[in-house]
Design an enzyme around this catalytic site. Structure first.
Site, mmCIF file in Angstrom:
data_model
loop_
_atom_site.group_PDB
_atom_site.id
_atom_site.type_symbol
_atom_site.label_atom_id
_atom_site.label_comp_id
_atom_site.label_asym_id
_atom_site.label_seq_id
_atom_site.Cartn_x
_atom_site.Cartn_y
_atom_site.Cartn_z
ATOM 1 N N LYS A 14 10.608 4.999 8.459
ATOM 2 C CA LYS A 14 10.032 5.715 7.307
ATOM 3 C C LYS A 14 8.651 6.245 7.659
ATOM 4 O O LYS A 14 7.974 5.727 8.577
ATOM 5 C CB LYS A 14 9.921 4.803 6.072
ATOM 6 C CG LYS A 14 9.065 3.528 6.248
ATOM 7 C CD LYS A 14 7.585 3.692 5.994
ATOM 8 C CE LYS A 14 6.812 2.377 6.161
ATOM 9 N NZ LYS A 14 5.390 2.568 6.455
ATOM 10 N N ASP A 138 7.968 -3.795 2.480
ATOM 11 C CA ASP A 138 8.676 -2.529 2.687
ATOM 12 C C ASP A 138 10.195 -2.678 2.660
ATOM 13 O O ASP A 138 10.911 -1.673 2.625
ATOM 14 C CB ASP A 138 8.308 -1.921 4.061
ATOM 15 C CG ASP A 138 6.882 -1.423 4.111
ATOM 16 O OD1 ASP A 138 6.236 -1.327 3.045
ATOM 17 O OD2 ASP A 138 6.408 -1.120 5.219
HETATM 18 C C1 LIG Z 1 0.910 -0.682 4.468
HETATM 19 C C2 LIG Z 1 2.396 -0.623 4.635
HETATM 20 C C3 LIG Z 1 2.947 0.589 3.884
HETATM 21 O O1 LIG Z 1 4.241 0.867 4.213
HETATM 22 O O2 LIG Z 1 2.661 -0.383 5.950
HETATM 23 P P1 LIG Z 1 3.242 -0.722 7.349
HETATM 24 O O3 LIG Z 1 3.528 -2.193 7.494
HETATM 25 O O4 LIG Z 1 4.493 0.063 7.485
HETATM 26 O O5 LIG Z 1 2.201 -0.296 8.309
HETATM 27 C C4 LIG Z 1 3.044 -1.887 4.066
HETATM 28 O O6 LIG Z 1 2.884 -1.941 2.680
HETATM 29 C C5 LIG Z 1 2.583 -3.194 4.640
HETATM 30 O O7 LIG Z 1 3.466 -4.169 4.179
HETATM 31 P P2 LIG Z 1 3.995 -5.337 5.107
HETATM 32 O O8 LIG Z 1 4.413 -4.743 6.428
HETATM 33 O O9 LIG Z 1 4.993 -6.134 4.399
HETATM 34 O O10 LIG Z 1 2.720 -6.124 5.303
HETATM 35 P P3 LIG Z 1 2.554 -7.517 6.037
HETATM 36 O O11 LIG Z 1 2.756 -7.362 7.485
HETATM 37 O O12 LIG Z 1 3.345 -8.545 5.330
HETATM 38 O O13 LIG Z 1 1.021 -7.723 5.692
HETATM 39 C C6 LIG Z 1 0.156 -8.386 6.513
HETATM 40 C C7 LIG Z 1 -1.082 -8.670 5.701
HETATM 41 O O14 LIG Z 1 -1.690 -7.439 5.238
HETATM 42 C C8 LIG Z 1 -2.254 -7.635 3.953
HETATM 43 N N1 LIG Z 1 -1.617 -6.753 2.966
HETATM 44 C C9 LIG Z 1 -0.382 -6.246 3.180
HETATM 45 C C10 LIG Z 1 0.191 -5.409 2.232
HETATM 46 C C11 LIG Z 1 -0.525 -5.116 1.068
HETATM 47 N N2 LIG Z 1 -0.029 -4.323 0.113
HETATM 48 N N3 LIG Z 1 -1.759 -5.643 0.877
HETATM 49 C C12 LIG Z 1 -2.307 -6.447 1.820
HETATM 50 O O15 LIG Z 1 -3.431 -6.904 1.626
HETATM 51 C C13 LIG Z 1 -2.049 -9.100 3.603
HETATM 52 O O16 LIG Z 1 -3.179 -9.806 4.049
HETATM 53 C C14 LIG Z 1 -0.847 -9.478 4.449
HETATM 54 O O17 LIG Z 1 -0.807 -10.846 4.744
HETATM 55 N N1 LIG Z 2 13.229 -6.501 14.190
HETATM 56 C C1 LIG Z 2 11.925 -6.228 14.320
HETATM 57 N N2 LIG Z 2 11.530 -5.029 14.755
HETATM 58 C C2 LIG Z 2 10.207 -4.741 14.868
HETATM 59 N N3 LIG Z 2 9.216 -5.587 14.591
HETATM 60 C C3 LIG Z 2 9.537 -6.807 14.139
HETATM 61 C C4 LIG Z 2 10.893 -7.175 13.994
HETATM 62 N N4 LIG Z 2 10.900 -8.415 13.535
HETATM 63 C C5 LIG Z 2 9.631 -8.817 13.416
HETATM 64 N N5 LIG Z 2 8.786 -7.861 13.783
HETATM 65 C C6 LIG Z 2 7.322 -7.982 13.709
HETATM 66 O O1 LIG Z 2 6.910 -7.268 12.553
HETATM 67 C C7 LIG Z 2 5.748 -6.514 12.811
HETATM 68 C C8 LIG Z 2 5.787 -5.262 11.943
HETATM 69 O O2 LIG Z 2 6.831 -4.496 12.386
HETATM 70 P P1 LIG Z 2 7.447 -3.252 11.602
HETATM 71 O O3 LIG Z 2 8.263 -3.668 10.447
HETATM 72 O O4 LIG Z 2 8.089 -2.388 12.613
HETATM 73 O O5 LIG Z 2 6.256 -2.656 10.876
HETATM 74 P P2 LIG Z 2 5.188 -1.605 11.011
HETATM 75 O O6 LIG Z 2 5.638 -0.580 10.008
HETATM 76 O O7 LIG Z 2 3.953 -2.330 10.553
HETATM 77 O O8 LIG Z 2 5.167 -1.125 12.393
HETATM 78 C C9 LIG Z 2 5.753 -6.239 14.307
HETATM 79 O O9 LIG Z 2 4.445 -6.262 14.797
HETATM 80 C C10 LIG Z 2 6.601 -7.348 14.904
HETATM 81 O O10 LIG Z 2 5.799 -8.350 15.503
#
Ligand SMILES: C[C@@](CO)(OP(=O)(O)O)[C@H](O)COP(=O)(O)OP(=O)(O)OC[C@H]1O[C@@H](n2ccc(N)nc2=O)[C@H](O)[C@@H]1O
Ligand SMILES: Nc1ncnc2c1ncn2[C@@H]1O[C@H](COP(=O)(O)OP(=O)(O)O)[C@@H](O)[C@H]1O
Length: 287
Positions: A14, A138
């Site tokens: 996405k 997500d």
């Molecule tokens: C910012 C987004 C937008 O799509 O991007 P990406 O992960 O794709 O980069 C997401 O909401 C990311 O959500 P998600 O991927 O579940 O986040 P996590 O790894 O669980 O978050 C790691 C940490 O970031 C912080 N966190 C995350 C999401 C949020 N809405 N607020 C936060 O403050 C929290 O401290 C959490 O423990």
């Molecule tokens: N199947 C998987 N594919 C990619 N990353 C994974 C997976 N399972 C766990 N992870 C962990 O989740 C973190 C976030 O990955 P991902 O969902 O691809 O998110 P982002 O959108 O933040 O790149 C990675 O840094 C990785 O360590």
């Protein structure tokens, strides 16, 4: 009982067409507004049921964390449903991680959708989406299957129809840790909330990612990527918490330039020239 014992399924990435941080919840999580758009850069998952209840993963390509999101998704569904069946999951990983492309979240959603069918559970999508939120903010989006206006921390989804679009995606050779970006003192947390109607009335007014400045401070390669994508496409910007960026490819001339750029990327960089998807490839998947 379902007769199928194996499935080959895609897990698309996405883009966040824009991302605003509008506040913070009491537990510290940030409140977001964003439009999530599916793109045709996909991981491929092969699921094969096991009768002994074990959950195992095999990687084709780069090794994932031992207890990755696919295994966590399978375990969560196994425990919540009480099934005695297990699965072998083979992942052909194409979408880079630590990129803001949601690849891991998409893999987890595809596992839930696939196992729901293979294990004959017939859970409705809304129930799968509630389980999915426990795996990551997500994941419910990918279960939903439609491009969406997203609020809360990712759980409040409203489907939107987006105009067809080609995209150039570029990822520098760094993984940005989401937690560090949200914790950054450089992050503004008070962007004025908008409405879905505001977006529909003027989608071109929604192209800013509040996380881009802290991500650039974390690594200047994010800005390098934005500049590189801007050489071929329009409105180059970061997706999610980075480090991947994307730009709009509006003409064949831009597409030709983008292909050339993908062939001459610096060492360690990766990228994709692709299209937005109207729907998730599994949006009509039987549940
Ligand atoms: C910012 C987004 C937008 O799509 O991007 P990406 O992960 O794709 O980069 C997401 O909401 C990311 O959500 P998600 O991927 O579940 O986040 P996590 O790894 O669980 O978050 C790691 C940490 O970031 C912080 N966190 C995350 C999401 C949020 N809405 N607020 C936060 O403050 C929290 O401290 C959490 O423990
Ligand atoms: N199947 C998987 N594919 C990619 N990353 C994974 C997976 N399972 C766990 N992870 C962990 O989740 C973190 C976030 O990955 P991902 O969902 O691809 O998110 P982002 O959108 O933040 O790149 C990675 O840094 C990785 O360590």
């Amino acid at each position: 009982m379902s007769l199928r014992t194996l499935l080959d399924l895609p897990a698309p990435a996405k883009l966040n067409l824009f991302l605003h941080v509008t506040g913070r919840r009491e537990d510290g999580y940030h409140l977001l507004q964003s439009v999530f758009a599916l793109v045709d850069w996909c991981d491929l998952l092969h699921l094969e049921t096991r009768d002994d209840g074990r959950l195992q993963r095999h990687d084709l390509g780069p090794a994932l964390p031992a207890d990755d999101l696919c295994l966590r998704a399978a375990r969560a569904l196994q425990q919540a449903s009480g099934t005695r069946r297990g699965v072998d999951i083979t992942i052909e990983k194409h979408v880079p991680w630590g990129a803001g492309l949601g690849g891991g979240s998409s893999d987890a959603a595809t596992v839930l959708l696939g196992l729901n069918q293979l294990w004959g559970l017939h859970w409705p999508r809304a129930r799968l989406a509630r389980l999915a939120l426990g795996l990551g903010a997500d994941v419910p989006f990918f279960i939903g299957g439609r491009n969406a206006w997203v609020e809360g921390i990712g759980e409040a989804l409203q489907p939107v129809d987006l105009r067809p679009q080609r995209w150039l995606l570029l990822k520098p050779p760094i993984a940005v840790p989401t937690a560090a970006i949200f914790a950054s003192p450089l992050l503004g947390r008070d962007t004025k909330p908008a409405t879905l109607l505001d977006f529909l009335a003027d989608p071109d007014g929604f192209k800013h990612n509040d996380l881009q400045q802290p991500a650039t401070a974390y690594s200047p390669q994010v800005q390098e990527a934005v500049a590189l994508a801007a050489r071929c496409g329009d409105h180059s910007r970061m997706t999610g918490s980075g480090s991947a960026v994307f730009a709009e490819i509006g003409s064949e001339a831009q597409a030709i330039q983008a292909r050339q750029q993908l062939r001459s990327l610096p060492e360690g960089w990766t990228g994709w020239l692709g299209r937005g998807l109207e729907r998730h490839p599994l949006s009509d998947f039987a549940v």
